[in-house]
Design an enzyme around this catalytic site. Structure first.
Site, PDB file in Angstrom:
ATOM      1  N   GLY A  39       0.732  -1.333  -0.444  1.00  0.00           N
ATOM      2  CA  GLY A  39       0.688   0.202  -0.436  1.00  0.00           C
ATOM      3  C   GLY A  39       0.728   1.542  -0.520  1.00  0.00           C
ATOM      4  N   GLY A  40       2.349   1.431   0.660  1.00  0.00           N
ATOM      5  CA  GLY A  40       2.564   1.996   0.835  1.00  0.00           C
ATOM      6  C   GLY A  40       2.587   3.630   1.069  1.00  0.00           C
ATOM      7  N   GLY A 114      15.415  -4.962  -1.898  1.00  0.00           N
ATOM      8  CA  GLY A 114      15.293  -5.187  -2.830  1.00  0.00           C
ATOM      9  C   GLY A 114      16.691  -3.422  -3.790  1.00  0.00           C
ATOM     10  N   VAL A 243      12.073  30.583   2.786  1.00  0.00           N
ATOM     11  CA  VAL A 243      12.485  30.868   4.261  1.00  0.00           C
ATOM     12  C   VAL A 243      13.866  30.706   4.399  1.00  0.00           C
ATOM     13  CG1 VAL A 243      12.151  28.375   6.500  1.00  0.00           C
ATOM     14  CG2 VAL A 243      10.073  29.715   4.486  1.00  0.00           C
ATOM     15  N   ARG A 279       8.385  16.725  -2.716  1.00  0.00           N
ATOM     16  CA  ARG A 279       8.476  15.026  -2.287  1.00  0.00           C
ATOM     17  C   ARG A 279       9.887  14.796  -3.709  1.00  0.00           C
ATOM     18  NH1 ARG A 279       5.587  12.442   0.760  1.00  0.00           N
ATOM     19  NH2 ARG A 279       6.077  10.317   0.084  1.00  0.00           N
ATOM     20  N   HIS A 451     -31.622  16.686 -11.701  1.00  0.00           N
ATOM     21  CA  HIS A 451     -31.693  18.660 -10.150  1.00  0.00           C
ATOM     22  C   HIS A 451     -32.515  17.737  -9.203  1.00  0.00           C
ATOM     23  CE1 HIS A 451     -33.022  22.247  -9.709  1.00  0.00           C
ATOM     24  NE2 HIS A 451     -34.110  22.327  -9.513  1.00  0.00           N
TER      25      HIS A 451
END
Length: 472
Positions: A39-40, A114, A243, A279, A451
């Site tokens: 699922g990571g 791995g 920053v 990321r 609607h």
């Protein structure tokens, strides 16, 4: 021990496990190597847990104004520990579902790290995988290999992530006590989702964004509207903010950091600092040095079939850059597997990928922004329709935002659809289908929408492109 496979996938996240399931469907003997949980990041440290917490923030915010709906709810309290319990329950349920799918597909899973080996006695080509298990090593010899190891939060040089005062989004997901105030460095999708969630939870939020507006990759009309709504909630935005990471000073009650702004250098203090500046690819331990795989800006380079320079080694998801989205990784994985199986799949058109921000209000888009369309030389025409003119939005008690449609004036092509408002992350799929099928705004507008429904805003915005909207 060495085991042969038709396909080995390094990484069992959204891209990796979806690729494995598709490979199983096509009869390929498949294995996944995953050092953590199937699922990571998306399932365990990103998409799902953050959206579960955002839903809690939305319900909390709604409960505090329930009198608008004729319901009195005195003494509304937030129980962050129950928010965490609900989040974990959802993640665990989905995790069990992924495990079941992998078992159903007879896919082997190796829990370890791995590493790609170069040519050896096992194979004349690089691609044999050495799996470092807890107390042993396993060799996997695949005919084809897919790299799907994902990404991790990027950090700022000089700003040490300690998981206590200075956090990434992964640390924030585990908060058992909310801070009184927080500085969020980065006004992209992840930073804005956290800002929205935390301000709804009652935290004092300041967002420091390097660009001149938040969500810099979205249409400026959307960014401006979102900033206006979130500022009304109490979020303070500092744009054009550089920053100075090395200036952070920690104390017992938080941290102070210096920021270079258009008005000079200013100090900002928060009980916590959340770093949300993008990321970076997880490639450092892959063994790429044993291959001819090429990198650009630390992302793996691939062709339209997801193949690297080593034609039997493919790469998908965050490690190839581009749109770092779970649904993109999944479809890249399917494309790679189908190419391995000889099905000659069509390459992905990234202009057809919907982009979503699950803040409150939500943001969703597909295709070109107005600025991008003009920069490409298109003569555009635009239709807009506000949610305040929509009956279902009034019923829901959320009339924030609008739908904006951008079309090519010369041939009526749909160039982009941009939304901000209630449930737009669900509504964007209609726009996505229209974009994929090359529908014109007229075709979208003349389709009969139920609607009352929020989807009527799409039809009205499409009609508004030619000034034919009915309810505005």
């Amino acid at each position: 021990m060495a085991t042969e496979y038709d396909l080995v996938i390094l990484g069992g996240g959204t891209g990796g496990y979806v690729a494995a399931i598709r490979a199983s469907q096509l009869g390929l003997k498949t294995a996944i190597v995953e050092q953590d949980k199937l699922g990571g990041t998306c399932l365990h440290k990103g998409c799902i847990p953050s959206k579960a917490m955002l839903r809690s923030a939305e319900v909390f915010s709604l409960a505090k104004r329930s009198i608008e709906f004729g319901i009195s709810t005195d003494h509304v309290h937030l129980h962050i520990e129950r928010v965490q319990e609900r989040k974990n329950k959802i993640v665990n349920q989905l995790f069990k579902g992924v495990q079941h799918l992998i078992e159903k597909g007879n896919i082997d899973v190796y829990n370890g790290i791995g590493t790609i080996l170069g040519p050896s006695i096992f194979s004349p080509l690089p691609g044999t995988v050495s799996v470092e298990l807890e107390d042993d090593n396993e060799l996997l010899i695949p005919k084809n290999l897919i790299l799907a190891t994902g990404s991790k939060p990027r950090t700022l040089p000089g700003l040490e992530i300690d998981g206590d005062t200075v956090l990434t989004s992964e640390h924030a997901l585990e908060l058992t006590q909310l801070p009184k105030s927080i500085l969020i460095i980065g006004g992209g999708a992840i930073g804005i989702e956290w800002a929205s969630m935390l301000v709804d939870f009652g935290v004092e939020v300041t967002v420091l964004e390097y660009a001149d507006h938040i969500l810099p990759n979205e249409d400026k009309d959307i960014s401006r509207e979102l900033a206006k709504v979130l500022e009304k909630k109490g979020i303070k935005f500092i744009t054009n903010a550089k920053v100075l990471a090395e200036t952070v000073q920690k104390s017992s009650d938080g941290a102070t950091i210096q920021v270079e702004t258009g008005e000079g250098i200013k100090s900002f203090t928060g009980e916590k600092i959340l770093v949300s500046v993008g990321r970076e690819a997880n490639i450092s331990q892959l063994g790429l040095q044993n291959t001819d795989i090429r990198l650009e800006k630390n992302f793996i380079q691939v062709n339209r079939n997801m193949q690297t320079q080593e034609s039997h080694i493919y790469a998908i998801g965050d490690i190839i850059g581009g749109l770092q989205l779970a649904h993109v990784a999944s479809h890249e994985g399917i494309l790679a597997v189908e190419h391995i199986a000889g099905l000659n799949p069509s390459p992905l058109d990234y202009q057809n990928v919907p982009r979503c921000v699950y803040s409150s209000p939500e943001v969703a888009s597909i295709g070109l922004t107005e600025k991008e369309a003009l920069n490409k030389g298109f003569k555009v025409k635009i239709g807009k329709f506000p949610f305040i003119a929509n009956g279902k939005a009034l019923v829901l008690g959320d009339t924030t935002g609008f739908v904006k449609i951008i079309a090519n004036r010369e041939n009526q092509d749909l160039l982009g659809v941009h939304m901000i408002g209630p449930n737009v992350t669900d509504l964007i799929s209609e726009a996505g289908l229209a974009h994929v099928l090359d529908a014109t705004p007229w075709e979208v507008g003349t389709m009969i929408h139920p609607h009352p429904s929020l989807s009527e805003t799409i039809g009205e915005a499409a009609l508004a492109v030619d000034r034919a909207a009915i309810h505005i």
